[in-house]
Design a protein around this motif. Structure first.
Motif, short mmCIF file in Angstrom:
data_model
loop_
_atom_site.label_atom_id
_atom_site.label_comp_id
_atom_site.label_asym_id
_atom_site.label_seq_id
_atom_site.Cartn_x
_atom_site.Cartn_y
_atom_site.Cartn_z
N ASP A 189 -3.02 4.88 6.45
CA ASP A 189 -4.18 4.97 7.34
C ASP A 189 -3.81 5.53 8.72
O ASP A 189 -4.60 5.47 9.65
CB ASP A 189 -4.80 3.58 7.49
CG ASP A 189 -3.82 2.57 8.07
OD1 ASP A 189 -2.59 2.75 7.87
OD2 ASP A 189 -4.27 1.61 8.73
N ARG A 190 -2.59 6.04 8.86
CA ARG A 190 -2.16 6.56 10.18
C ARG A 190 -1.08 7.60 9.92
O ARG A 190 0.10 7.30 10.02
CB ARG A 190 -1.63 5.40 11.02
CG ARG A 190 -1.08 5.81 12.38
CD ARG A 190 -0.35 4.67 13.04
NE ARG A 190 -1.25 3.70 13.65
CZ ARG A 190 -0.84 2.50 14.11
NH1 ARG A 190 0.41 2.15 14.02
NH2 ARG A 190 -1.72 1.68 14.66
N ARG A 191 -1.51 8.81 9.58
CA ARG A 191 -0.52 9.82 9.19
C ARG A 191 -0.12 10.65 10.40
O ARG A 191 -0.33 11.85 10.44
CB ARG A 191 -1.11 10.67 8.06
CG ARG A 191 -1.38 9.85 6.80
CD ARG A 191 -2.24 10.61 5.79
NE ARG A 191 -1.70 11.93 5.46
CZ ARG A 191 -0.79 12.15 4.53
NH1 ARG A 191 -0.33 11.13 3.83
NH2 ARG A 191 -0.36 13.35 4.29
N THR A 244 0.82 -1.21 0.00
CA THR A 244 0.00 0.00 0.00
C THR A 244 0.85 1.26 0.00
O THR A 244 0.36 2.32 -0.38
CB THR A 244 -0.95 0.04 1.22
OG1 THR A 244 -0.17 -0.08 2.39
CG2 THR A 244 -1.97 -1.07 1.17
#
Lengths: 342, 338
Positions: free
Chosen positions: B227-229, B168
């Motif tokens: 999904d976790r910035r 991803t």
């Protein structure tokens, strides 16, 4: 889990003795279709889940491939215990990385080669590993019993996770080895340990003094931890006469033959054995449990992904409980067990 | 600095030209950033194993611990009778495998056999038996590992490295720089907090505004992914001191709310520093599953062959039980100390 297990208990002690035994749901057997049968009906009968007609369709390529078309009377339908090899229609994709699981061969309905989906635990663990983070697809091997399972795990050359296993009391001396070598998951299933007695035989259980001097039977491979606790010294002080044959069936034969006063087993294994032996009229479960048992998954501590496997299972089980899938799986197996007892 | 180091290392490893010839031996040598004794020995004498000789000749400068060698130290390089002619590179060089200390129980020179991953990788390479053998290089400046040492293929392999989700996030520097072996080990990444200042954490929103600590040189891709910035959106403040120990001390001083590390290395440091009871590991809510790998620079001409070689040997070791035996020795020690 408490609800279905109490449900089975009440079945045993109150109603079930009245009903005659009917056809049992089994797997790895061949079923002869009756007039009006179709695949979804046969799936409902054997798996308590009409959606599993697809298992039957895959295992019987010669038969109709649609769930609702009538089967010819007398058609032979093979009933597999496991879903067809993942080929797109199931959640487990063939690309999913694998994990080697060790299941106990003859511990119905929790794990068994001949129980649909190989048992409640097997179905829950497969679902949990698929629903948790970094999903894995189980590949099953079999252990003879819990002790064999623990020793195979402790050796940990092939098996990565094992179930269903009781979690020992790690403060006890005899549990030290298992506790030093294995990590345990959260409880997967909670199940009462109950006394099975002869119907009308006069044995009751309100408190432990009622059992002093009685002959109690428990298969040797099962954990005796609940019989020797800080406030119960049945083995160490020989309060009861403990009989430990190899198999649950032997305990029930001895109970029916009057050689023992009660059999101590978890409610579901007891009920399953009684159903298989056609003893539901002679044997009753007492309402008050001796203890609550929990069944777990264990992973060898020295395994290369021990803690992440336990995390996957715990997180997967939480997800199954939140979505209601946990209750659906357990409910389906309870329905099967009920059908076997009726 | 990187460019300087790159040029310097390039001179030794890529072109094989060494400034020390057999005639002008017994000279002084100034240690360059990112160098270890074994690396200097390899560069100067074409034999990493001679680091012990360099160490012995320079005890007064380096001290007892060979990994105390630091950039800027002046070492005496004596004559090695059998030092090969320096202008001809070895036809088939040993595979240079890169690691660093400070990552117990996985890799640390003070651990038995260099730690769990070191012993496994050493056994993997011994089994794989490349023609020129292999040497494990301890280069304690972890921040130099990915760039320039691996990015320029100055080392043939490195370990242990966590694998980001390269499917991803293929643009992650780590994914662009190296190929990964099959996973060798898996661990949970958890928060280590000050037991006297409980950090409520049950889901990711609880982390907003917190200061998290991850030692320099350890990848932070798990804290910044599609999904976790957390770092790119400024959700958290990330501080990166030199070591795991520094992170734990910063947590206790209140300068960080938590250290984010895999459970094994975090717990090992907590025990070594006698902080059991003062530091809490939030094991119930791991941030991610971290897989540890051997990596090979994509820039290496035989990158894929090297990865295949590692995977085959790793697979064989898992089948034969050797893998399990090595793991058992290290992990029983880890769990036994708990």
């Amino acid at each position: 889990m408490r609800v279905p297990s109490l449900f089975i208990l009440s079945c045993l002690s109150v109603t079930l003795a009245v009903f005659p035994m009917a056809a049992s749901a089994l797997c790895n057997v061949t079923y002869t279709a009756q007039d009006g049968d179709n695949l979804s009906g046969v799936a409902e009968l054997h798996y308590a889940d009409s959606a599993r007609w697809s298992w039957l369709a895959a295992a019987n390529p010669d038969l109709s491939a649609s769930p609702d078309s009538a089967l010819a009377q007398g058609s032979q339908v093979f009933i597999p215990c496991t879903p067809p090899d993942p080929s797109g229609q199931t959640a487990a994709s063939p690309d999913m990385p694998k994990v080697n699981v060790l299941s106990i061969v003859d511990f119905a309905p929790f794990s068994s080669r001949t129980w649909p989906a190989q048992g409640i635990m097997a179905e829950l663990i497969t679902a949990a590993l698929g629903a948790g983070p970094a999903p894995l697809r189980p590949v099953t091997a079999w252990a003879e019993n819990a002790a064999d399972g623990v020793s195979q795990l402790a050796d940990s050359r092939g098996a990565e996770i094992g179930f269903p296993l009781p979690r020992p009391d790690c403060s006890a001396d005899e549990a030290r080895d298992a506790c030093a070598r294995l990590l345990y998951s959260d409880p997967v299933i909670e199940i009462p340990l109950v006394l099975f007695v002869r119907s009308g035989g006069g044995v009751t259980y309100q408190d432990d003094s009622d059992l002093a001097g009685r002959h109690l039977c428990r298969p040797a491979a099962y954990s005796m931890a609940s019989l020797d606790t800080p406030d119960r010294h049945w083995i160490s002080e020989k309060v009861v006469n403990l009989v430990t044959p190899d198999r649950p069936e032997t305990c029930f034969q001895m109970l029916a033959g009057g050689q023992v006063d009660a059999v101590m087993l978890n409610a579901l294994t007891g009920a399953t054995t009684i159903a298989a032996m056609n003893l539901s009229e002679q044997v009753t479960a007492l309402d008050k449990p001796l203890a609550q048992h929990t069944l777990h998954v264990a992973v060898p501590k020295v395994h290369w992904r021990a803690t992440t496997l336990i995390y996957r299972i715990n997180a997967g089980l939480r997800a199954l409980r939140e979505t209601g899938e946990y209750d659906r799986v357990v409910g389906r197996h309870m329905t099967l067990l009920w059908d076997r007892l009726n | 600095m990187c460019r300087v180091l790159f040029g310097f290392l390039l001179a030794f490893f890529v072109t094989g030209i060494s400034p020390v010839s057999a005639r002008d031996c017994t000279r002084t040598y100034i240690v360059q950033p990112g160098e270890s004794l074994s690396m200097i020995a390899q560069a100067q004498y074409d034999d990493a194993a001679l680091w012990e000789k360099i160490h012995a000749d320079n005890l007064d400068v380096i001290g007892e611990k060979p990994d105390a060698v630091r950039a800027g130290m002046t070492l005496r390089l004596g004559c090695m009778g059998d030092a090969p002619s320096t202008n001809t590179p070895m036809p088939r060089d040993a595979i240079k495998v890169l690691t660093a200390s400070g990552f117990a129980p996985f890799s640390d020179r003070d651990l038995p056999n260099g730690g769990l991953m070191t012993e496994l990788v050493d056994a993997v390479m011994t089994r794989a038996a490349p023609a020129g053998g292999h040497t494990i290089h301890w280069i304690e400046d972890r921040a130099a590992h990915l760039d320039p040492l691996l990015s320029n293929a100055l080392m043939d392999m490195g370990f242990p490295w966590p694998r980001p989700d390269c499917e991803t996030a293929p643009q992650t520097p780590l994914c662009r720089t190296v190929l990964f072996s099959d996973p060798v080990f898996e661990a949970l990444v958890v928060l280590f907090t000050d037991a006297s200042r409980p950090l409520p954490y049950s889901n990711e929103s609880d982390i907003a505004g917190r200061t998290l600590c991850r030692p320099r040189g350890f990848p932070t891709d798990d804290l910044d992914r599609p999904d976790r910035r957390w770092t790119s959106d400024g959700v958290i403040i990330l501080i990166q001191p030199d070591s795991i120990d520094d992170c734990l001390l910063l947590v206790l001083e209140g300068q960080a709310d938590a250290m984010v590390m895999d459970e094994f290395s975090g717990q090992s440091a907590v025990r070594r520093l006698n902080l059991t009871g003062r530091i809490t590991a939030l094991r119930e809510h791991p941030l991610s599953i971290e897989t540890l790998h051997v990596v090979v620079p994509r820039a290496h001409p035989q990158a894929q062959q090297l990865v295949d070689m590692v995977n085959t040997a790793l697979h064989d070791m898992r089948e034969s039980g050797t893998f399990h035996d090595i793991l058992e020795a290290h992990l029983m020690r880890f769990w036994g100390e708990g």
